[in-house]
Design a protein around this motif. Structure first.
Motif, PDB file in Angstrom:
ATOM      1  N   ALA A 104       0.836  -1.210   0.000  1.00 35.94           N
ATOM      2  CA  ALA A 104       0.000   0.000   0.000  1.00 35.94           C
ATOM      3  C   ALA A 104       0.863   1.250   0.000  1.00 35.94           C
ATOM      4  O   ALA A 104       1.685   1.448   0.898  1.00 35.94           O
ATOM      5  N   ASP A 105       0.668   2.111  -0.992  1.00 37.41           N
ATOM      6  CA  ASP A 105       1.338   3.408  -1.040  1.00 37.41           C
ATOM      7  C   ASP A 105       0.554   4.458  -0.253  1.00 37.41           C
ATOM      8  O   ASP A 105       1.109   5.481   0.140  1.00 37.41           O
ATOM      9  N   GLU A 106      -0.737   4.198  -0.069  1.00 35.12           N
ATOM     10  CA  GLU A 106      -1.623   5.084   0.683  1.00 35.12           C
ATOM     11  C   GLU A 106      -2.520   4.223   1.563  1.00 35.12           C
ATOM     12  O   GLU A 106      -2.634   3.008   1.348  1.00 35.12           O
ATOM     13  N   ASP A 107      -3.159   4.834   2.557  1.00 38.25           N
ATOM     14  CA  ASP A 107      -4.150   4.119   3.340  1.00 38.25           C
ATOM     15  C   ASP A 107      -5.240   3.594   2.404  1.00 38.25           C
ATOM     16  O   ASP A 107      -5.648   4.278   1.454  1.00 38.25           O
ATOM     17  N   ILE A 108      -5.717   2.377   2.665  1.00 31.16           N
ATOM     18  CA  ILE A 108      -6.784   1.780   1.856  1.00 31.16           C
ATOM     19  C   ILE A 108      -8.044   1.716   2.706  1.00 31.16           C
ATOM     20  O   ILE A 108      -8.031   1.194   3.834  1.00 31.16           O
ATOM     21  N   ASP A 112     -13.189   1.809  -0.760  1.00 28.80           N
ATOM     22  CA  ASP A 112     -12.465   1.968  -2.018  1.00 28.80           C
ATOM     23  C   ASP A 112     -12.873   0.875  -2.997  1.00 28.80           C
ATOM     24  O   ASP A 112     -12.976  -0.305  -2.616  1.00 28.80           O
ATOM     25  N   THR A 116      -9.486   1.755  -7.501  1.00 29.91           N
ATOM     26  CA  THR A 116      -8.830   2.691  -6.587  1.00 29.91           C
ATOM     27  C   THR A 116      -7.755   1.985  -5.782  1.00 29.91           C
ATOM     28  O   THR A 116      -6.654   2.517  -5.579  1.00 29.91           O
ATOM     29  N   LYS A 120      -3.675   2.669  -5.614  1.00 27.09           N
ATOM     30  CA  LYS A 120      -3.024   2.994  -4.347  1.00 27.09           C
ATOM     31  C   LYS A 120      -1.893   2.027  -3.991  1.00 27.09           C
ATOM     32  O   LYS A 120      -1.243   2.205  -2.952  1.00 27.09           O
ATOM     33  N   CYS A 121      -1.658   1.014  -4.814  1.00 23.07           N
ATOM     34  CA  CYS A 121      -0.703  -0.040  -4.451  1.00 23.07           C
ATOM     35  C   CYS A 121       0.341  -0.284  -5.530  1.00 23.07           C
ATOM     36  O   CYS A 121       0.090  -0.047  -6.718  1.00 23.07           O
ATOM     37  N   ALA A 215      -0.846   2.849   4.793  1.00 24.60           N
ATOM     38  CA  ALA A 215       0.266   3.058   3.869  1.00 24.60           C
ATOM     39  C   ALA A 215       1.530   2.408   4.408  1.00 24.60           C
ATOM     40  O   ALA A 215       1.829   2.495   5.602  1.00 24.60           O
TER      41      ALA A 215
END
Length: 251
Positions: A104-108, A112, A116, A120-121, A215
């Motif tokens: 994960a590059d961002e909170d999931i 979502d 999306t 984000k991944c 993330a």
């Protein structure tokens, strides 16, 4: 047997690299089993480990049927579980599964959609290496014990991450060799139809328990092959479109 006592017994088995009997630690339901898993995670954190990701178990319908459930399960993984090499002496009865790993590059968020989540991944080929604290952990214990032991959490070996679309990993073929010989193969449609579906399920399930897929964390999304015992040697796994991962196993 209390939740705390069962969690302590599983942690002791983990530290001693010695299995216990599930019959000695009966659990009433999966909610109680996840509470036991939380106790074990807390003990591992108190011992210096850091939560780093999750593994998904029972992502295939055939395995769900084996445990009389229609849902996957999850297990928490720590920094100590992330490996590039492994020694069999550090595990009780480890096995090997080949799967797509999401980072994960961002909170999931639980709401979502799958596109999306893909955006984000990063994704990577990986080996998830289950290892149970219960005797006969693969198919020989109840679902509650499997959940309490974090789906027989063992280790994970992650290849080089890359960006990918939903289509890039939809039904792709994966193959594993052992010491250069054909070993296992499978396709990602065995994992809830598409591996990103297990990440969405996890995000929703964690939110329902007041937690978050954050993330920097990874998700081992579910195996494309039936788990098989690990031997000394070199395992190489390759997925179409996302690359190769290598694991060296010593005695």
């Amino acid at each position: 047997m209390t939740v705390e006592a069962t969690g302590q017994a599983l942690f002791n088995a983990y530290k001693a690299v010695s299995a216990i009997s599930a019959e000695d630690y009966p659990l009433d339901n999966t909610d109680q089993a996840y509470a036991v898993q939380d106790v074990v995670v807390g003990l591992r954190q108190a011992d210096g480990e850091l939560v780093q990701g999750y593994k998904i178990g029972l992502a295939a319908k055939a395995l769900q049927a084996k445990y009389d459930t229609d849902q996957p399960i999850y297990g928490v993984m720590t920094n100590k579980t992330v490996k590039t090499t492994m020694s069999l002496a550090d595990y009780i009865a480890p096995a090997l599964e080949f799967e797509v790993i999401f980072i994960a590059d961002e909170d999931i968020n639980g709401d979502d959609d799958v596109e999306t989540i893909m955006a984000k991944c990063h994704v990577a080929p990986g080996f998830e290496l289950p290892d149970g604290r219960y005797n006969n952990w693969f198919g020989g214990i109840p679902l509650t014990a499997f959940v309490a032991d974090a789906g027989a959490v063992g280790a994970v070996c992650i290849g080089e991450p890359t960006k990918a679309t939903y289509a890039d990993i939809d039904g792709i073929y994966g193959k594993v060799t052992f010491n250069g010989e054909d070993y296992k193969e499978g396709t990602t449609d065995k994992v809830l139809g598409h591996p990103v579906n297990t990440v969405k399920w996890l995000a929703q399930t964690l939110e329902a328990r007041g937690q978050k897929l954050s993330a920097g964390q990874f998700v081992a999304s579910g195996s494309v092959n039936t788990p098989s015992p690990i031997e000394v040697g070199e395992y190489v796994g390759t997925f179409d479109n996302i690359g190769t991962v290598t694991l060296n196993v010593t005695a």
